[in-house]
Design an enzyme around this catalytic site. Structure first.
Site, PDB file in Angstrom:
ATOM      1  N   HIS A   1      -9.707   1.341   4.986  1.00 30.72           N
ATOM      2  CA  HIS A   1      -8.411   1.556   5.651  1.00 30.72           C
ATOM      3  C   HIS A   1      -8.605   2.546   6.804  1.00 30.72           C
ATOM      4  O   HIS A   1      -9.405   3.483   6.698  1.00 30.72           O
ATOM      5  CB  HIS A   1      -7.386   2.102   4.648  1.00 30.72           C
TER       6      HIS A   1
ATOM      7  N   ASN B   1       0.868  -1.186   0.000  1.00 29.57           N
ATOM      8  CA  ASN B   1       0.000   0.000   0.000  1.00 29.57           C
ATOM      9  C   ASN B   1       0.902   1.232   0.000  1.00 29.57           C
ATOM     10  O   ASN B   1       1.466   1.593   1.028  1.00 29.57           O
ATOM     11  CB  ASN B   1      -0.903  -0.029   1.240  1.00 29.57           C
TER      12      ASN B   1
ATOM     13  N   LYS C   1       0.060   4.242  -0.342  1.00 32.64           N
ATOM     14  CA  LYS C   1      -0.623   5.441   0.197  1.00 32.64           C
ATOM     15  C   LYS C   1      -0.395   6.629  -0.764  1.00 32.64           C
ATOM     16  O   LYS C   1      -0.378   6.400  -1.976  1.00 32.64           O
ATOM     17  CB  LYS C   1      -0.155   5.713   1.624  1.00 32.64           C
TER      18      LYS C   1
ATOM     19  N   GLU D   1      -5.293  -4.510  10.988  1.00 33.25           N
ATOM     20  CA  GLU D   1      -4.302  -3.428  11.083  1.00 33.25           C
ATOM     21  C   GLU D   1      -4.606  -2.579  12.312  1.00 33.25           C
ATOM     22  O   GLU D   1      -5.401  -1.626  12.221  1.00 33.25           O
ATOM     23  CB  GLU D   1      -4.387  -2.516   9.853  1.00 33.25           C
TER      24      GLU D   1
ATOM     25  N   SER E   1       3.517  -1.510  10.605  1.00 32.67           N
ATOM     26  CA  SER E   1       4.964  -1.532  10.876  1.00 32.67           C
ATOM     27  C   SER E   1       5.607  -2.881  10.537  1.00 32.67           C
ATOM     28  O   SER E   1       6.468  -3.372  11.271  1.00 32.67           O
ATOM     29  CB  SER E   1       5.255  -1.143  12.330  1.00 32.67           C
TER      30      SER E   1
ATOM     31  N   GLU F   1      -6.973   4.978   7.703  1.00 30.68           N
ATOM     32  CA  GLU F   1      -6.775   6.395   7.325  1.00 30.68           C
ATOM     33  C   GLU F   1      -8.032   6.944   6.649  1.00 30.68           C
ATOM     34  O   GLU F   1      -8.359   8.123   6.777  1.00 30.68           O
ATOM     35  CB  GLU F   1      -5.532   6.520   6.424  1.00 30.68           C
TER      36      GLU F   1
ATOM     37  N   GLY G   1       2.582   2.859  10.810  1.00 30.60           N
ATOM     38  CA  GLY G   1       3.553   3.939  10.605  1.00 30.60           C
ATOM     39  C   GLY G   1       4.286   4.367  11.855  1.00 30.60           C
ATOM     40  O   GLY G   1       4.938   5.414  11.859  1.00 30.60           O
TER      41      GLY G   1
END
Ligand code: 13P
Length: 234
Positions: A87, A9, A11, A152, A195, A89, A158
């Site tokens: 996701h 991904n 992003k 996730e 991560s 985000e 991140g």
């Protein structure tokens, strides 16, 4: 043994076409799914021979007056096979609620593509099992066998602070059991994301029994990404 599925991904990265071309060339392996920004999709497609294409999101209609949106039908027509849906985000930054995530998942399935549905608690303080059940609640009735669930946890995304393989396995078993209690005939596959790097990638497959990985930051760094693949037996 079947290769794990490794989903890259990207992003909102990289910022230039030539970088997108370079990264796609160095990630082009069977079993890898590259999810680039939409603007680079065609260029990535031209560069890959072994990897497959995925999208990071989509809208829920096939076409029409939805300025700025991309439909699952369009994605299928440019050679995408997978679409990430929900996701964290998208949930957090763009306020996507479970209702819209459910409709996107249905639209992806209707277009004949495989959704990668992301779920995960926000913080270590959350009642993780309750959060996961809420995220899956209305969606579970639409799940089909080609749905891939990506666990996730947001605290691991991140941050460099990955979820331990043991805890990730426990969460996956909870999700699996929740789905089984509502839809006993559905057996989804599971990815871990958050991560993932060369030092921990193999643990999620070998120790925790995931079917694959959803990799963010490390998928943009060719050296790291290639070590991840090597560690998985590529
Ligand atoms: P990182 O691998 O950068 O933590 O990102 C994970 C992720 O959000 C993949 O979808």
């Amino acid at each position: 043994m079947k290769r794990p599925l490794v989903v890259a991904n990207w992003k909102m990265n990289p910022t230039s076409l030539h970088e997108a071309r370079d990264i796609s060339l160095s990630s082009d392996e069977k079993g890898v799914v590259i999810c680039p920004p939409f603007v680079f999709m065609e260029a990535v497609k031209m560069n890959i021979k072994n990897a497959e294409l995925g999208a990071q999101d989509c809208y829920l209609e096939s076409s029409g007056s939805f300025t700025g949106e991309i439909s699952p039908l369009m994605l299928g027509n440019v050679g995408c096979r997978y679409v990430i849906v929900g996701h964290s985000e998208r949930r957090r930054v763009f306020n996507e609620l479970p209702g819209i995530i459910k409709d996107k998942l249905k639209a992806v399935l209707d277009a004949g593509l495989s959704p990668i549905l992301c779920v995960g608690e926000n913080s270590k303080k959350d009642d993780a099992e309750r959060v996961l059940e809420e995220q899956l609640g209305d969606i579970v009735e639409y799940l089909e066998d080609n749905v891939i669930i990506a666990y996730e946890p947001v605290f691991a995304i991140g941050t460099g602070e990955a979820c331990s393989p043991g805890l990730a396995k426990k969460r996956r078993e909870h999700i699996k059991e929740f789905i089984r209690s509502k839809r006993s005939n559905i057996v989804p596959s599971f990815l871990y994301g958050g991560s993932v790097g060369p030092e921990n990638a193999a643990c999620y497959i070998e120790e925790a029994g995931f079917d694959g990985l959803l990799v963010g930051g490390a998928s943009l760094e060719s050296d790291k990404f290639n070590i991840i693949l090597q560690k998985l037996g590529w």
